[in-house]
Design an enzyme around this catalytic site. Structure first.
Site, PDB file in Angstrom:
ATOM      1  N   SER A 119      -8.398  -5.901   8.600  1.00 49.42           N
ATOM      2  CA  SER A 119      -7.213  -5.094   8.347  1.00 49.42           C
ATOM      3  C   SER A 119      -7.525  -3.687   7.857  1.00 49.42           C
ATOM      4  O   SER A 119      -6.623  -2.875   7.719  1.00 49.42           O
ATOM      5  CB  SER A 119      -6.299  -5.794   7.344  1.00 49.42           C
ATOM      6  OG  SER A 119      -7.007  -6.024   6.146  1.00 49.42           O
TER       7      SER A 119
ATOM      8  N   HIS B  72      -6.839  -3.458   0.243  1.00 53.34           N
ATOM      9  CA  HIS B  72      -6.024  -2.564   1.054  1.00 53.34           C
ATOM     10  C   HIS B  72      -5.813  -1.258   0.301  1.00 53.34           C
ATOM     11  O   HIS B  72      -6.190  -1.112  -0.859  1.00 53.34           O
ATOM     12  CB  HIS B  72      -4.651  -3.200   1.346  1.00 53.34           C
ATOM     13  CG  HIS B  72      -4.703  -4.205   2.445  1.00 53.34           C
ATOM     14  ND1 HIS B  72      -3.652  -5.026   2.749  1.00 53.34           N
ATOM     15  CD2 HIS B  72      -5.673  -4.522   3.331  1.00 53.34           C
ATOM     16  CE1 HIS B  72      -3.980  -5.807   3.760  1.00 53.34           C
ATOM     17  NE2 HIS B  72      -5.212  -5.521   4.127  1.00 53.34           N
TER      18      HIS B  72
ATOM     19  N   ASP C 220       2.299  -4.332   3.045  1.00 51.10           N
ATOM     20  CA  ASP C 220       1.863  -5.659   2.618  1.00 51.10           C
ATOM     21  C   ASP C 220       2.962  -6.533   2.061  1.00 51.10           C
ATOM     22  O   ASP C 220       2.668  -7.606   1.532  1.00 51.10           O
ATOM     23  CB  ASP C 220       0.766  -5.513   1.553  1.00 51.10           C
ATOM     24  CG  ASP C 220      -0.549  -5.071   2.173  1.00 51.10           C
ATOM     25  OD1 ASP C 220      -1.441  -4.677   1.397  1.00 51.10           O
ATOM     26  OD2 ASP C 220      -0.674  -5.122   3.399  1.00 51.10           O
TER      27      ASP C 220
END
Lengths: 167, 180
Positions: free
Chosen positions: B57, B96, B123
């Site tokens: 990701s 992230h 998210d």
């Protein structure tokens, strides 16, 4: 003392140590670079400005973003991640940072660019404080190295404001 | 190959005292590794000073198998930082980037929204049911540096546990049969 296993052990340890040293030196060489980036953002249009059913203000705008970030790239740079964030203050929140647009620059050739775009991510407030709000647009960049320490910095551009009334 | 014969000979000639000494040496090595790990936890202020990237990701920046060095300082969380966080109910931490920050005037607490660079959306789908923001206590650390490829060893050991047993078995055998 001179068995195959012993020699393999010494060789592997030496190889890993040298590799670690090379990665550290590559990362340190990034400190020699002195970047001098420049950027300019113009808001071309406020497309719409509404209060959502949940009570939060939302804005859609179109921007012209131009920047020259070529000086950020070194031989140890894998990519540069850039994003534009709107930053403002409200009575409830001392700081709000909302990312409006981002991009990945994979190589130096692509680091000098001009783009006309609407905001990629929704500009939503926590509350309904955006009418007539003055805000800064900040261009942030994160340099991701091939190996080692990551660097980040930003250019703050002030003087933007939102309309007094919903549209 | 003479070393097979040598290995068999050395297993036959094991003495208790030598075995115990080697056991203690092995224990010292394991303990030193643990001390270094705990010291790193103290220095970086993070529960997990080194993490392995498990998903795609954050490509092309971080690929599966890269390792990240984390640091947690008292500095406030700001947009653009790459953070590692735990979602209530999920055991694997997620790495992230922060895309939205709302910091309270009075308490200084923050609401944070994250998104993987390579993901189309933010998210919120990954957070717990009904959770729209992350708070500081969810965040384990900020990524400050990285090394490519080194984490593959951990991924292989986790995903194919048989390799873990083979490695430990081989190491044990090596310790027992080594002369020093």
């Amino acid at each position: 003392m001179h068995s195959f296993g012993y020699r393999l052990n010494v060789l592997l340890t030496f190889a890993v140590t040298i590799l670690a040293l090379m990665c550290a030196m590559a990362s340190l060489s990034d400190n020699l670079n002195t970047p001098s980036p420049s950027a300019e953002i113009q808001i071309m249009n406020i497309n719409w400005f509404q209060k959502q059913p949940q009570g939060n203000d939302e804005v859609s705008l179109t921007m012209n973003i131009s920047a020259d970030l070529q000086s950020l790239f070194t031989w140890n740079t894998k990519q540069v991640f850039i994003f534009v964030a709107a930053e403002y203050e409200t009575p409830k929140n001392s700081l709000n940072q909302v990312s409006l647009w981002d991009a990945i620059i994979p190589a130096k050739e692509h680091a000098k660019f001009w783009i006309h775009t609407s905001n990629k991510y929704r500009f939503v407030d926590q509350g309904n404080n955006l009418r007539g709000k003055e805000f800064n647009l900040t261009l942030h960049w994160h340099v991701m190295p091939k190996t080692g320490k990551m660097f980040a910095n930003k250019i703050v551009m002030t003087g933007y404001s939102l309309p007094e009334e919903y549209r | 190959m003479g070393w097979i014969g040598d290995t068999v000979d050395s297993i036959k000639s094991i003495q208790i005292r030598q075995l115990l000494t080697q056991g203690v040496s092995l224990g010292m090595i394991v303990t030193s590794a643990l001390i270094i790990w705990k010291a790193l936890m103290c220095i970086t202020g993070s529960e997990s000073p080194v993490v392995v990237v498990l998903s795609e990701s954050m490509e092309p920046g971080f690929k599966r198998g890269d390792i990240l060095f984390l640091h947690m300082s008292k500095e406030p969380i700001r947009a653009g930082e790459i953070v590692v966080f735990n979602v209530d109910g999920r055991e694997i931490p997620i790495v992230h980037r922060v895309i939205k920050v709302h910091e309270r005037q009075d308490t200084g607490e923050v609401d944070v929204l994250t998104k993987g660079d390579n993901n189309p959306g933010d998210d919120r789908l990954l957070y717990a049911q009904g959770q729209h923001w992350l708070q500081r206590h969810h965040i384990m650390g900020r990524a400050v540096g990285f090394l490519p490829y080194v984490g593959w060893v951990t991924i292989i050991i986790t995903e194919k546990p048989i390799i873990k047993y083979i490695l430990i078995g081989a190491l044990g055998l090596l310790v027992i049969t080594s002369k020093d």
